[in-house]
Design a protein around this motif. Structure first.
Motif, short mmCIF file in Angstrom:
data_model
loop_
_atom_site.label_atom_id
_atom_site.label_comp_id
_atom_site.label_asym_id
_atom_site.label_seq_id
_atom_site.Cartn_x
_atom_site.Cartn_y
_atom_site.Cartn_z
N UNK A 287 -27.82 82.58 -3.54
CA UNK A 287 -29.16 82.73 -2.94
C UNK A 287 -30.18 82.41 -4.03
N UNK A 288 -31.00 81.41 -3.73
CA UNK A 288 -31.92 80.88 -4.75
C UNK A 288 -33.29 81.54 -4.58
N UNK A 289 -33.58 82.48 -5.46
CA UNK A 289 -34.84 83.23 -5.36
C UNK A 289 -35.70 83.07 -6.61
N UNK A 290 -35.35 82.12 -7.46
CA UNK A 290 -36.15 81.93 -8.67
C UNK A 290 -35.39 81.10 -9.69
N UNK A 291 -35.96 81.05 -10.87
CA UNK A 291 -35.43 80.20 -11.92
C UNK A 291 -34.04 80.62 -12.40
N UNK B 232 -41.85 78.57 -0.60
CA UNK B 232 -43.10 79.28 -0.86
C UNK B 232 -43.18 79.74 -2.31
N UNK B 233 -42.74 78.86 -3.20
CA UNK B 233 -42.72 79.14 -4.63
C UNK B 233 -42.15 80.52 -4.97
N UNK B 234 -41.06 80.88 -4.31
CA UNK B 234 -40.29 82.08 -4.63
C UNK B 234 -41.11 83.37 -4.54
N UNK B 235 -42.02 83.43 -3.56
CA UNK B 235 -42.84 84.64 -3.42
C UNK B 235 -42.24 85.65 -2.44
N UNK B 236 -41.01 85.40 -2.02
CA UNK B 236 -40.36 86.36 -1.10
C UNK B 236 -38.85 86.29 -1.29
N UNK B 237 -38.14 87.21 -0.66
CA UNK B 237 -36.67 87.20 -0.64
C UNK B 237 -36.25 86.78 0.77
N UNK C 197 -37.52 88.03 -12.42
CA UNK C 197 -38.37 88.34 -13.56
C UNK C 197 -39.63 87.48 -13.62
N UNK C 198 -39.49 86.21 -13.30
CA UNK C 198 -40.60 85.26 -13.44
C UNK C 198 -41.55 85.36 -12.26
N UNK C 199 -40.98 85.55 -11.06
CA UNK C 199 -41.80 85.50 -9.85
C UNK C 199 -42.21 86.87 -9.33
N UNK C 200 -41.60 87.93 -9.88
CA UNK C 200 -42.01 89.28 -9.51
C UNK C 200 -41.57 89.72 -8.13
N UNK C 201 -40.37 89.26 -7.72
CA UNK C 201 -39.82 89.74 -6.44
C UNK C 201 -38.55 90.54 -6.69
N UNK C 202 -38.21 91.37 -5.73
CA UNK C 202 -37.01 92.19 -5.86
C UNK C 202 -36.42 92.46 -4.48
N UNK C 203 -35.11 92.50 -4.39
CA UNK C 203 -34.45 92.91 -3.14
C UNK C 203 -34.78 94.38 -2.88
N UNK C 204 -34.85 94.75 -1.60
CA UNK C 204 -35.03 96.17 -1.32
C UNK C 204 -33.68 96.84 -1.10
N UNK C 205 -32.64 96.04 -0.94
CA UNK C 205 -31.31 96.58 -0.71
C UNK C 205 -30.26 95.51 -0.97
N UNK C 206 -29.00 95.92 -1.11
CA UNK C 206 -27.93 94.94 -1.25
C UNK C 206 -27.75 94.24 0.09
N UNK C 207 -27.79 92.90 0.14
CA UNK C 207 -27.62 92.22 1.43
C UNK C 207 -26.19 92.38 1.96
N UNK C 208 -26.06 92.30 3.28
CA UNK C 208 -24.74 92.39 3.92
C UNK C 208 -24.09 91.01 3.88
N UNK C 209 -22.98 90.90 3.19
CA UNK C 209 -22.30 89.61 3.10
C UNK C 209 -21.11 89.54 4.05
N UNK D 42 -49.54 87.13 -5.24
CA UNK D 42 -49.23 86.50 -3.95
C UNK D 42 -47.83 86.79 -3.43
N UNK D 43 -47.17 87.77 -3.98
CA UNK D 43 -45.82 88.11 -3.51
C UNK D 43 -45.90 88.89 -2.20
N UNK D 44 -45.00 88.54 -1.26
CA UNK D 44 -44.86 89.28 -0.01
C UNK D 44 -44.66 90.76 -0.35
N UNK D 45 -45.52 91.61 0.21
CA UNK D 45 -45.53 93.04 -0.17
C UNK D 45 -44.17 93.73 -0.03
N UNK D 46 -43.37 93.26 0.91
CA UNK D 46 -42.06 93.90 1.11
C UNK D 46 -41.13 93.69 -0.06
N UNK D 47 -41.41 92.68 -0.87
CA UNK D 47 -40.45 92.32 -1.92
C UNK D 47 -41.05 92.38 -3.32
#
Ligand SMILES: *Cc1c(COP(=O)(O)O)cnc(C)c1O
Length: 360
Positions: free
Chosen positions: A96-100, A124-129, A151-163, A286-291
């Motif tokens: 899952x590509x969420x940043x550098x 969206x330049x990695x502003x969400x998960x 680290x660079x884009x300031x986003x974080x998962x809120x939980x472990x995704x279901x794989x 500009x990060x999506x508030x949820x992430x």
């Protein structure tokens, strides 16, 4: 004079830990030498190594069927170690590509196996998960790789995704021990120490034991988890001093009340900063508030010239390393565990002053 250091990494360490390390440098626990000079086969070092592992297990609530390793090469080395150790059954892995860093992990995975970018937030330049569901992953993938905090884009998962049962691998370099995590949802977690838990030079790997039996025969011995497990991370000379400082940080974290306690403090620090930014009518995140990450907070001022002036003037006021990553620009405040709430207050105070002095 100590400054408030907002560097994304290496990051701030608690002053209490630095003072202890300083005290111990000429003579560690009556050994007559510092940890820097000590044999990694000596009794005192074995104890340090065991303490680091035991505290990591305790603080993160790591189940007994997981091994904990302290290895060299940074988080980046794990980009290669992961595919070589556990991507060996079907030689397929989904990323899952969420940043550098997530992208770098994917590229390095692709060197070793059939790597697929299962989802990305680059549009969206990695502003969400991205939203993830089990059907997005190949059923025969050996693992799914995510970067938990970007680290660079300031986003974080809120939980472990279901794989859907595919082993989940997470790079937790910039959030490990900042908040509670259910380790049992992950097959493997790794983190370079230098963001949140120690100096550069040591990387923590937490791996479910059953996954250590499948290394590629061509995997270099230093990267092999089974080799490191068998030798308790002491196959060759380990990064003794870095691991010792990590052990001291973990002791300190335990004394402070553990991860749930530090999480509350971290959430409060981050909320205060985001609330100020959102209400400022001047600074923008500009990060999506949820992430939004509670560790790395990127923001911009009204224009690039003001960004540069902000970074320079903040430094003159003892608020250093606030320049954003070149991929994002603007500013970034990394507010890891060791950043005291007073540091965030001082930053907000400076932001308000700067805004008043630089109206647009
Ligand atoms: C800093 C960082 C890395 C790179 O860490 P090194 O220890 O320098 O290899 C990888 N992933 C994330 C999420 C990071 O923040």
């Amino acid at each position: 004079m100590r400054v408030y250091n907002f560097s994304a990494g290496p990051g701030m360490l608690p002053l209490e830990v630095l003072e202890r390390v300083k005290r111990d440098i000429p003579d560690y626990e009556n050994s007559g030498m510092s940890v820097m000079e000590m044999s990694h086969r000596s009794k005192p070092y074995e104890k340090i190594n065991d303490t680091a592992e035991a505290l990591m297990r305790e603080l993160m609530n790591v189940p007994s069927d997981y091994d904990i390793l302290f290895v060299q090469g940074g988080a980046t080395n794990q980009f290669s170690a992961v595919p070589l150790n556990i991507g060996t059954v079907n030689k397929k892995a989904d990323y899952v590509i969420t940043g550098n860093f997530a992208k770098n992990a994917y590229k390095e995975g692709a060197v070793q196996l059939d790597a697929k970018a299962a989802a990305s937030s680059e549009d969206k330049n990695f502003t969400y998960i991205p939203e993830l569901s089990p059907d997005m992953f190949r059923r025969d993938a050996d693992y799914v790789h995510i970067c938990y905090n970007n680290t660079i884009f300031g986003t974080c998962y809120d939980n472990a995704p279901d794989t859907g049962g595919i082993p989940l691998v997470a790079d937790m370099s910039s959030m490990i021990l900042s908040r509670t995590v259910d380790v049992s949802k992950f097959a493997l977690i790794y983190a370079g120490a230098q963001k949140n838990i120690g100096p550069a030079g040591v990387t923590v790997v937490i791996v479910r034991h059953d996954l250590t039996d499948r290394a590629d025969p061509k995997c270099p011995v230093m990267l092999r988890y089974d080799n490191q497990v068998k030798n308790k991370s002491l196959y060759n000379t380990p990064p003794c001093f870095s691991t010792y400082v990590v052990a001291e940080v973990l002791k300190y974290l335990k004394e402070c009340g553990g991860v749930a306690k530090i999480q509350k403090i971290n959430e409060k620090k981050a909320a205060k900063l985001y609330d100020y930014i959102d209400g400022s009518d001047y600074y923008v995140n500009s990060v999506d508030k949820r992430f939004r990450s509670i560790m790395n907070v990127p923001f911009i001022s009204p224009n690039k010239d003001l960004d540069a002036a902000f970074v320079a003037q903040a430094a003159e006021n003892g608020l250093v390393s606030l320049k954003g990553h070149r991929l994002v620009g603007g500013m970034r405040a990394s507010i890891y565990n060791a950043m005291p709430p007073e540091g965030v207050d001082a930053l907000i105070g400076f932001m308000e002053k700067f805004k008043k002095q630089n109206k647009v």
